[in-house]
Design a protein around this motif. Sequence first.
Motif, PDB file in Angstrom:
ATOM      1  N   GLY A   1       0.851  -1.171   0.000  1.00  0.00           N
ATOM      2  CA  GLY A   1       0.000   0.000   0.000  1.00  0.00           C
ATOM      3  C   GLY A   1       0.877   1.207   0.000  1.00  0.00           C
ATOM      4  N   LEU A   2       0.340   2.328  -0.445  1.00  0.00           N
ATOM      5  CA  LEU A   2       1.191   3.501  -0.540  1.00  0.00           C
ATOM      6  C   LEU A   2       0.372   4.759  -0.424  1.00  0.00           C
ATOM      7  CD1 LEU A   2       3.897   4.885  -1.273  1.00  0.00           C
ATOM      8  CD2 LEU A   2       3.229   4.646  -3.648  1.00  0.00           C
ATOM      9  N   VAL A   3       0.847   5.631   0.459  1.00  0.00           N
ATOM     10  CA  VAL A   3       0.238   6.953   0.520  1.00  0.00           C
ATOM     11  C   VAL A   3       1.340   7.908   0.146  1.00  0.00           C
ATOM     12  CG1 VAL A   3      -0.855   8.692   1.949  1.00  0.00           C
ATOM     13  CG2 VAL A   3      -1.310   6.277   2.351  1.00  0.00           C
ATOM     14  N   LEU A   4       1.197   8.534  -1.004  1.00  0.00           N
ATOM     15  CA  LEU A   4       2.258   9.408  -1.496  1.00  0.00           C
ATOM     16  C   LEU A   4       1.841  10.873  -1.393  1.00  0.00           C
ATOM     17  CD1 LEU A   4       3.250   7.314  -4.628  1.00  0.00           C
ATOM     18  CD2 LEU A   4       4.578   7.589  -2.558  1.00  0.00           C
ATOM     19  N   GLY A   5       2.811  11.740  -1.526  1.00  0.00           N
ATOM     20  CA  GLY A   5       2.565  13.171  -1.360  1.00  0.00           C
ATOM     21  C   GLY A   5       1.738  13.754  -2.480  1.00  0.00           C
ATOM     22  N   VAL A   6       1.369  14.980  -2.285  1.00  0.00           N
ATOM     23  CA  VAL A   6       0.566  15.686  -3.274  1.00  0.00           C
ATOM     24  C   VAL A   6       1.393  15.893  -4.526  1.00  0.00           C
ATOM     25  CG1 VAL A   6      -0.660  17.837  -3.766  1.00  0.00           C
ATOM     26  CG2 VAL A   6      -0.687  16.853  -1.469  1.00  0.00           C
ATOM     27  N   THR A   7       0.825  15.599  -5.659  1.00  0.00           N
ATOM     28  CA  THR A   7       1.554  15.751  -6.904  1.00  0.00           C
ATOM     29  C   THR A   7       1.607  17.208  -7.317  1.00  0.00           C
ATOM     30  OG1 THR A   7      -0.426  15.475  -8.257  1.00  0.00           O
ATOM     31  CG2 THR A   7       0.772  13.488  -7.676  1.00  0.00           C
ATOM     32  N   VAL A   8       2.636  17.496  -8.089  1.00  0.00           N
ATOM     33  CA  VAL A   8       2.707  18.829  -8.660  1.00  0.00           C
ATOM     34  C   VAL A   8       2.171  18.784 -10.072  1.00  0.00           C
ATOM     35  CG1 VAL A   8       4.684  19.515  -7.270  1.00  0.00           C
ATOM     36  CG2 VAL A   8       5.052  18.442  -9.481  1.00  0.00           C
ATOM     37  N   GLY A   9       1.850  19.933 -10.621  1.00  0.00           N
ATOM     38  CA  GLY A   9       1.313  19.994 -11.967  1.00  0.00           C
ATOM     39  C   GLY A   9       2.322  19.530 -12.985  1.00  0.00           C
ATOM     40  N   LEU A  10       1.835  19.056 -14.078  1.00  0.00           N
ATOM     41  CA  LEU A  10       2.715  18.520 -15.097  1.00  0.00           C
ATOM     42  C   LEU A  10       2.879  19.502 -16.250  1.00  0.00           C
ATOM     43  CD1 LEU A  10       1.447  14.843 -15.174  1.00  0.00           C
ATOM     44  CD2 LEU A  10       3.367  15.801 -13.918  1.00  0.00           C
TER      45      LEU A  10
ATOM     46  N   SER B   1      -0.905   1.318  -5.547  1.00  0.00           N
ATOM     47  CA  SER B   1      -1.854   2.381  -5.222  1.00  0.00           C
ATOM     48  C   SER B   1      -2.354   3.154  -6.438  1.00  0.00           C
ATOM     49  CB  SER B   1      -1.213   3.362  -4.236  1.00  0.00           C
ATOM     50  OG  SER B   1      -0.928   2.722  -3.018  1.00  0.00           O
ATOM     51  N   ASN B   2      -1.998   2.713  -7.635  1.00  0.00           N
ATOM     52  CA  ASN B   2      -2.382   3.452  -8.830  1.00  0.00           C
ATOM     53  C   ASN B   2      -2.897   2.520  -9.917  1.00  0.00           C
ATOM     54  OD1 ASN B   2      -1.366   6.513  -8.570  1.00  0.00           O
ATOM     55  ND2 ASN B   2       0.075   5.159  -7.512  1.00  0.00           N
ATOM     56  N   LYS B   3      -3.924   2.959 -10.598  1.00  0.00           N
ATOM     57  CA  LYS B   3      -4.544   2.158 -11.653  1.00  0.00           C
ATOM     58  C   LYS B   3      -3.612   1.989 -12.844  1.00  0.00           C
ATOM     59  CE  LYS B   3      -8.576   2.079 -14.717  1.00  0.00           C
ATOM     60  NZ  LYS B   3      -9.827   2.781 -15.109  1.00  0.00           N
ATOM     61  N   ASP B   4      -2.978   3.089 -13.253  1.00  0.00           N
ATOM     62  CA  ASP B   4      -2.066   3.027 -14.390  1.00  0.00           C
ATOM     63  C   ASP B   4      -0.714   2.524 -13.912  1.00  0.00           C
ATOM     64  OD1 ASP B   4      -3.934   4.053 -16.211  1.00  0.00           O
ATOM     65  OD2 ASP B   4      -3.490   6.104 -15.576  1.00  0.00           O
ATOM     66  N   LYS B   5      -0.259   1.403 -14.468  1.00  0.00           N
ATOM     67  CA  LYS B   5       0.945   0.747 -13.979  1.00  0.00           C
ATOM     68  C   LYS B   5       2.198   1.199 -14.732  1.00  0.00           C
ATOM     69  CE  LYS B   5      -1.803  -1.554 -11.342  1.00  0.00           C
ATOM     70  NZ  LYS B   5      -2.012  -1.095  -9.954  1.00  0.00           N
ATOM     71  N   ILE B   6       3.302   1.163 -14.012  1.00  0.00           N
ATOM     72  CA  ILE B   6       4.599   1.430 -14.613  1.00  0.00           C
ATOM     73  C   ILE B   6       5.459   0.181 -14.434  1.00  0.00           C
ATOM     74  CG2 ILE B   6       4.440   3.912 -14.269  1.00  0.00           C
ATOM     75  CD1 ILE B   6       6.291   3.607 -11.858  1.00  0.00           C
ATOM     76  N   ALA B   7       6.560   0.118 -15.187  1.00  0.00           N
ATOM     77  CA  ALA B   7       7.398  -1.078 -15.147  1.00  0.00           C
ATOM     78  C   ALA B   7       8.867  -0.695 -15.250  1.00  0.00           C
ATOM     79  CB  ALA B   7       7.030  -2.010 -16.296  1.00  0.00           C
ATOM     80  N   PRO B   8       9.751  -1.499 -14.655  1.00  0.00           N
ATOM     81  CA  PRO B   8      11.184  -1.228 -14.766  1.00  0.00           C
ATOM     82  C   PRO B   8      11.691  -1.570 -16.164  1.00  0.00           C
ATOM     83  CG  PRO B   8      10.841  -3.272 -13.570  1.00  0.00           C
ATOM     84  CD  PRO B   8       9.476  -2.669 -13.800  1.00  0.00           C
ATOM     85  N   VAL B   9      12.609  -0.766 -16.652  1.00  0.00           N
ATOM     86  CA  VAL B   9      13.246  -1.014 -17.946  1.00  0.00           C
ATOM     87  C   VAL B   9      14.626  -1.629 -17.743  1.00  0.00           C
ATOM     88  CG1 VAL B   9      14.179   0.077 -20.029  1.00  0.00           C
ATOM     89  CG2 VAL B   9      12.013   0.875 -19.059  1.00  0.00           C
TER      90      VAL B   9
ATOM     91  N   ALA C   1      11.647  -0.871  -5.123  1.00  0.00           N
ATOM     92  CA  ALA C   1      10.623  -0.941  -4.072  1.00  0.00           C
ATOM     93  C   ALA C   1       9.627   0.209  -4.198  1.00  0.00           C
ATOM     94  CB  ALA C   1      11.276  -0.918  -2.698  1.00  0.00           C
ATOM     95  N   TYR C   2      10.117   1.394  -4.526  1.00  0.00           N
ATOM     96  CA  TYR C   2       9.228   2.549  -4.685  1.00  0.00           C
ATOM     97  C   TYR C   2       8.272   2.315  -5.847  1.00  0.00           C
ATOM     98  CZ  TYR C   2       7.777   7.463  -4.779  1.00  0.00           C
ATOM     99  OH  TYR C   2       7.043   8.616  -4.738  1.00  0.00           O
ATOM    100  N   LEU C   3       8.788   1.762  -6.946  1.00  0.00           N
ATOM    101  CA  LEU C   3       7.941   1.478  -8.110  1.00  0.00           C
ATOM    102  C   LEU C   3       6.832   0.492  -7.754  1.00  0.00           C
ATOM    103  CD1 LEU C   3       8.960   0.755 -11.743  1.00  0.00           C
ATOM    104  CD2 LEU C   3       7.711  -0.993 -10.494  1.00  0.00           C
ATOM    105  N   VAL C   4       7.191  -0.583  -7.052  1.00  0.00           N
ATOM    106  CA  VAL C   4       6.192  -1.584  -6.681  1.00  0.00           C
ATOM    107  C   VAL C   4       5.102  -0.965  -5.813  1.00  0.00           C
ATOM    108  CG1 VAL C   4       5.821  -3.728  -5.397  1.00  0.00           C
ATOM    109  CG2 VAL C   4       7.791  -3.509  -6.909  1.00  0.00           C
ATOM    110  N   ALA C   5       5.521  -0.130  -4.867  1.00  0.00           N
ATOM    111  CA  ALA C   5       4.557   0.521  -3.990  1.00  0.00           C
ATOM    112  C   ALA C   5       3.640   1.460  -4.773  1.00  0.00           C
ATOM    113  CB  ALA C   5       5.290   1.290  -2.894  1.00  0.00           C
ATOM    114  N   PHE C   6       4.192   2.179  -5.735  1.00  0.00           N
ATOM    115  CA  PHE C   6       3.384   3.061  -6.577  1.00  0.00           C
ATOM    116  C   PHE C   6       2.322   2.258  -7.318  1.00  0.00           C
ATOM    117  CE2 PHE C   6       2.413   4.979 -10.680  1.00  0.00           C
ATOM    118  CZ  PHE C   6       2.115   6.294 -10.346  1.00  0.00           C
ATOM    119  N   ASN C   7       2.714   1.135  -7.878  1.00  0.00           N
ATOM    120  CA  ASN C   7       1.772   0.318  -8.642  1.00  0.00           C
ATOM    121  C   ASN C   7       0.634  -0.216  -7.783  1.00  0.00           C
ATOM    122  OD1 ASN C   7       2.943   0.645 -11.135  1.00  0.00           O
ATOM    123  ND2 ASN C   7       4.083  -1.275 -11.084  1.00  0.00           N
TER     124      ASN C   7
END
Length: 289
Positions: free
Chosen positions: A6-15, A104-112, A96-102
Amino acid sequence: MKKLLGLVLGVTVGLAGCSKPETPATDAAKSDTTKEHTVVMASTGSDADIWRFIASLPETKQAGIKLEVKNFTDYVAMNSAVANKEVDINAFQSYAYLVAFNESNKDKIAPVSTTYLEPMGIYSSKVKKVEEFNNGATIAIPNDAANEARALLLLQSAGVLKLKADFNPATGTPNDIIENAKKVVIKPIQMATAVRVKDEVDAIVLGNTLAMEGGLNVLKDSIYYEPVDQSTKLNVNILATAESRKDDPILQKVGALYHTEAVKQYVQKNFGGTKIDVNKPITYLTATK
């Protein structure tokens, strides 16, 4: 910058300002392999410095890659940008950070690819050894899930406290402490502010990228730091992209550029040996043994 969820991350900044690359790597991979392919990377701090150096290398040009590095100040925003395909790839996080992000988020990322390991360290202006902490000492640790768990494991390794046997190395929290003989106060704080509060608490636990930006070298200035072995492989830094693009051959080329001799020399000269090159397949991170 230096180990599901599980992951509770900080407020995102604008992109704002993070436009889509003119030539997306996925499209480029399908075209003439002799063509120069633009790859847009999101990064921050010393990682961004390294990748700007890589962008200038003749090896990068020879690989047919034009690398554009965009500076971000927020970790979540960098992952959201690759998940949404607003940039091709990012460089800043541990596995570990990537796994935690995934988690808690619908859109998944993966290591290259893997890049390096920076030991996390315990820093103090008040004691020289962890054994010298007074009863009730306050220790500040990062408040994002992956780094919070990593910091607690480091404190356990240092003998400051003991965690429950089934402690989760990516999402464990201070609630998982089962022994705390000196009743140290664990204070989760925003990681980016840690160096500034170093003198206000008894100790801080800090990742090496931010430590170096604050003038600290984990090998010389910390009172204790992570061993570099199998127990810390989850903390190896990686390049990440959207799940659907993890096998993109152009992005794989970008990953390989990190391990050139020129980059090794640059890292040694500019980062005091604290970014330890890890050139392993992604399966190294996911294997159970």
